[in-house]
Design an enzyme around this catalytic site. Structure first.
Site, PDB file in Angstrom:
ATOM      1  N   ASP A  99      63.372  49.219  31.278  1.00  0.00           N
ATOM      2  CA  ASP A  99      63.822  47.739  31.537  1.00  0.00           C
ATOM      3  C   ASP A  99      64.228  47.379  30.162  1.00  0.00           C
ATOM      4  OD1 ASP A  99      63.476  45.067  32.500  1.00  0.00           O
ATOM      5  OD2 ASP A  99      61.872  44.756  31.077  1.00  0.00           O
ATOM      6  N   ASP A 141      59.006  44.300  37.280  1.00  0.00           N
ATOM      7  CA  ASP A 141      59.161  45.867  36.874  1.00  0.00           C
ATOM      8  C   ASP A 141      58.026  46.628  37.672  1.00  0.00           C
ATOM      9  OD1 ASP A 141      60.971  45.567  35.012  1.00  0.00           O
ATOM     10  OD2 ASP A 141      59.529  44.928  33.414  1.00  0.00           O
ATOM     11  N   CYS A 149      29.417  76.258  38.435  1.00  0.00           N
ATOM     12  CA  CYS A 149      28.525  75.231  38.806  1.00  0.00           C
ATOM     13  C   CYS A 149      29.032  73.869  39.034  1.00  0.00           C
ATOM     14  CB  CYS A 149      27.440  75.035  37.100  1.00  0.00           C
ATOM     15  SG  CYS A 149      26.838  76.534  36.596  1.00  0.00           S
ATOM     16  N   CYS A 163      36.624  36.919  62.074  1.00  0.00           N
ATOM     17  CA  CYS A 163      36.182  36.510  63.392  1.00  0.00           C
ATOM     18  C   CYS A 163      35.693  37.574  63.943  1.00  0.00           C
ATOM     19  CB  CYS A 163      37.246  35.632  63.857  1.00  0.00           C
ATOM     20  SG  CYS A 163      38.655  36.583  64.178  1.00  0.00           S
ATOM     21  N   ASP A 178      57.655  45.798  31.472  1.00  0.00           N
ATOM     22  CA  ASP A 178      56.654  44.807  30.995  1.00  0.00           C
ATOM     23  C   ASP A 178      56.463  43.569  31.882  1.00  0.00           C
ATOM     24  OD1 ASP A 178      58.988  43.787  30.246  1.00  0.00           O
ATOM     25  OD2 ASP A 178      57.856  42.347  28.881  1.00  0.00           O
ATOM     26  N   CYS A 197      38.267  39.967  64.938  1.00  0.00           N
ATOM     27  CA  CYS A 197      38.708  41.100  63.970  1.00  0.00           C
ATOM     28  C   CYS A 197      37.391  42.265  64.117  1.00  0.00           C
ATOM     29  CB  CYS A 197      38.333  40.600  62.412  1.00  0.00           C
ATOM     30  SG  CYS A 197      39.545  39.145  62.009  1.00  0.00           S
TER      31      CYS A 197
END
Length: 831
Positions: free
Chosen positions: A500, A700, A83, A15, A696, A18
């Site tokens: 884990d 985690d 370089c 808006c 996983d 903002c």
């Protein structure tokens, strides 16, 4: 970096308020004279001298981050680390650029910039202003490869021409050292002056034809006060050629006794350095072999249903939602979900498992895998850059382009190295001219040119990126993806690896691990009755019993779930109770002969499931999340590598302690809430040092991000993978061993390269300057200096290429994530 005017994108504005707050944030930055934000275009314009980091920080704090994008450029003409540094600085000076990283080994630049602030032409212009060529890097690997082939062919042609022109010059001037009488033959036939004239013509041709690349790049940079390796070669060879030309045509300008020519030195220097660059280019091509093989797994066309017909289309035209058909033996084009058909697909490129996986309706397929004997149709769910193979390639490319902290030392040295070499060469020349024996000018020239030629910042610049490129490529072959290249160095410093439990050390689903039957009942009978009673239940334990019992079961009747206790059912006319001990206590059923079995199951951290038939105890079943096959050997190997291990889990302490005891894990943090895993990582760091965390799941992600190195199972959630630094593609726990092994090998290789690169220059620059002349009466020949310089880069590259043959850290007979991406390609090659 200061600017006069800068325009860039601002995100998260919805808006006018903002836009106003974003504008106010920018206007408050020191150095900003005017700021405006346009909500419609989502663009900001800033006038003044404020730096890009300050502008970005102000918008971040206001909650409206500046848009950021990344451009990849191909850079041509770089020959040494200086370089690369010069190109980086040129790109960093472009308004709107946040960072620029140049990889000398891959000859690419990755530029992060504020979206909308700078376009590719501005970046290319900046690179060209620094003396190099640039182009927008293409995603088309064939186009990139074709361009590299053209460059390689041109280098090979120049090398052949230079060698052909140099050979007669070398023979005429140096032949007498190898074949007695050559000098006498020349003097008695064509004469010394004619010989020098022929050398002049041939060497001039070498310098202006195959050697022109050194002068086209090196001399303009020298004029700008920013010399590079090409400048050193240009100065050295031109000095030798100019001195020789004066000696030939204007000998009166030189002091008596100094009339000599060094045409052969200029020609041989150019030829040897071209040879070094040719060998270097070949070696560089092999550093990216892993990426080439990965790209080679992508099919170029696909058979797609369009308007009711199956047509063959380029892979770029396939969109998500398309229905594709794959014939037996074909490579699957994109990721998708099977609609019809049944087949077995070789997924070894992803899982490392050699056994094909059955695919039927509802199963997922991955682009790049190979279909078996059946035909399939499937709906595309991910195409282009969203496919698993494309994401894997992107991860490897990003890691290969990373700049490790260890490279900072080389970068600092390279900044002043070439100017320092030129200064040393000048001092060497003057010292010999003033203090050297007669003919002093000749000695001064030889020593000065040798210093210019022998110095090699190329090796310093190649030491780190080549090892990273080859090492991360080999890692991909072994099923380890370094999403962030600097994780290579951080992983080497890890002192404890935390895991884990569920889905990482264990399979992630309950399985039946033990069956005990009371007198009068058989184990198979107890299991069949329990599985039949549980058929209608959705509980994971019910599925575990069904899998263990296999086959078909009689239909259960009068099934009643007893909340918090278990269930009751009638199977084959018999009343069966399945549940916890409290269910048996409620029904007044004595555990009797199975009391000991029940207690053993509970003590082992497993879940006891009791079965009663017609009011009498019949069996005790143990259900547990089984440990993955390779977990125990992985923990043992980590201990052998000098690392501590830990397990962080939300499971009960009894279960966690039982699994830790089975695997030999050193430290256990149990009953930890998801948000507590991050605190557990911090506690482990305080006690033991740098932490690597392996997980996983979504829960985690905080721990993966908190650890020095987060390692995610490739079979886990996208959130976990995005939070990790390293991805273990197949989900095998033993991939952690490969990751640590690779990290140590790559860092060891980098240190070897840096030791050689620095040691070479420290040792040979003084030798070239003539420090051994007082003791032995000899100077380093400029030709030998050129050979040594060329070989130093070849040595570094060859050492890095040894990583391509790095053996797996685990025994060869194991099935893990080993060689996942290459196995399919190797099978094709064998066929």
């Amino acid at each position: 970096m200061a600017h006069e005017s800068l325009r860039f994108e601002v995100t998260k504005m919805t808006c006018g308020g903002c836009a106003g707050r974003a504008q106010k944030a920018l206007a408050g930055v020191e150095g900003v004279t005017d700021a405006s934000v346009n909500l419609a275009t989502k663009m900001a314009r800033v006038e003044g001298s404020a730096g890009v980091p300050a502008l970005r920080a102000a918008l971040d704090k206001a909650g409206y981050p500046a848009g950021e994008s990344t451009l990849r450029l191909g850079i041509e003409g770089m020959s040494c680390a200086s370089c690369a540094g010069r190109v980086e600085r040129a790109l960093a000076d472009v308004p709107g650029v946040l960072s620029a990283h140049v990889n000398l080994a891959s000859e690419t630049a990755e530029v992060k910039l504020l979206t909308g602030s700078a376009e590719a032409p501005a970046l290319i212009h900046a690179v060209e202003g620094a003396g190099y060529k640039a182009n927008l890097a293409s995603d088309d690997s064939a186009e990139h490869e074709a361009r590299k082939q053209v460059e390689h062919a041109a280098l090979k042609r120049d090398l052949i021409i230079a060698a052909a022109l140099t050979a007669p010059v070398f023979l005429m001037e140096m032949g007498g050292h190898f074949i007695p009488g050559v000098h006498h033959l020349i003097a008695s036939t064509i004469g010394t002056t004619t010989s020098w004239l022929i050398q002049f013509v041939l060497v001039t041709a070498v310098l202006v034809w195959p050697g022109r690349r050194f002068y086209q790049i090196g001399l303009p940079l020298l004029a700008k006060g920013a010399p590079d390796m090409n400048s050193l070669v240009a100065l050295g060879t031109l000095a030798a050629w100019l001195y020789s030309t004066v000696a030939l045509f204007l000998p009166g300008l030189l002091p008596e006794g100094t009339r000599a020519v060094y045409f052969e030195a200029a020609a041989v220097i150019v030829t040897l350095i071209l040879l070094g660059r040719f060998l270097e280019a070949r070696a560089k091509g092999r550093t990216g072999a892993a990426i080439k093989r990965l790209v080679g797994l992508k099919p170029s066309t696909a058979r797609v249903v369009r308007d009711g017909e199956i047509v063959e289309l380029p892979i770029a035209e396939v969109v998500a939602g398309d229905v594709l058909h794959v014939r037996p033996g074909e490579r699957i084009a994109v990721d998708g979900e099977v609609l019809t058909g049944r087949s077995y697909v070789d997924e070894s490129m992803i899982t490392g498992e050699p056994v094909p996986v059955e695919k039927s309706q509802g199963a997922t397929v991955v682009g790049g895998t190979v279909n078996g004997a059946g035909a399939l149709s499937f709906r595309a769910t991910a195409v282009g850059a969203d496919t698993m193979l494309a994401r894997i390639i992107a991860m490897v490319e990003e890691a290969q382009g990373a700049k490790l902290p260890i490279q900072a030392l080389a970068d600092k040295v390279v900044i002043w190295f070439v100017p320092a070499v030129m200064a040393v060469a000048a001092l060497t020349f003057l010292a010999w001219l003033v203090f050297g024996p007669s003919p002093a000018l000749t000695y001064a020239l030889v020593a000065g040119v040798s210093v210019l030629i022998v110095a090699c910042p190329c090796a310093m610049g190649l030491a780190t990126p080549t090892s990273i490129m080859v090492g991360t490529g080999r890692a991909a072959e072994l099923g380890v993806l370094f999403r962030k290249g600097d994780a290579l160095q951080r992983l080497e410093s890890v002192r404890i690896v935390a895991f884990d439990k569920t889905g990482t050390l264990t399979e992630g689903r309950p399985e039946l691990v033990r069956t005990s039957a009371a007198p009068g009942f058989g184990e198979a009978e107890v299991l069949r009755l329990a599985a039949s009673a549980e058929q209608s239940s959705e509980h994971p334990i019910a599925r575990a019993l069904e899998r263990a019992a296999e086959g078909t079961f009689p239909q259960a009747e009068e099934v009643e779930a007893i909340a918090g206790h278990g269930l009751s059912a009638r199977v084959d006319g018999r009343r069966v109770l399945v549940g916890a001990a409290r269910l048996m206590a409620r029904e007044g059923i004595d555990l009797g002969p199975l009391s000991a079995a029940h207690d053993e199951i509970a003590t082992a951290g497993q879940t006891p499931v009791l079965v009663a038939v017609d009011g009498a105890i019949a069996g005790a079943l143990a259900v547990a999340d089984k440990v993955k096959p390779g977990a125990k050997s992985a923990i043992a190997k980590l201990h052998d590598m000098g690392l501590k291990t830990a397990m962080i889990t939300g499971d009960t302490r009894a279960t966690a302690q039982a699994i830790a005891a089975e695997l030999g894990i050193d430290h256990v943090e149990a009953e930890v809430l998801p948000e507590g895993k991050r605190d557990a990582v911090r506690a482990l760091r305080a006690a033991h040092g740098a932490v690597g965390f392996v997980g996983d799941g979504i829960n985690d992600a905080p721990a993966l991000a908190e650890a020095e190195v987060g390692l995610a199972m490739g079979t886990g959630t996208d959130v976990a993978i995005e939070s990790a630094d390293v991805v273990l593609v197949s989900g095998d726990t033993r991939g952690v061993i490969e990751a640590v092994h690779l990290s140590r090998a790559v860092l060891r290789n980098i240190r070897q390269n840096l030791f050689w690169a620095f040691g070479y220059n420290v040792a040979l620059i003084p030798v070239a300057a003539g420090v051994f002349y007082p003791a032995f009466g000899t100077l380093l020949s400029p030709m030998l200096a050129a050979g040594a310089m060329a070989l130093s880069s070849v040595f570094v590259l060859s050492n890095a290429l040894r990583l391509r043959r790095l053996p797996s850290a685990m025994p060869p007979e194991r099935l893990m994530c080993g060689t996942p991406f290459m196995r399919a390609k190797e099978k094709e090659a064998e066929a």
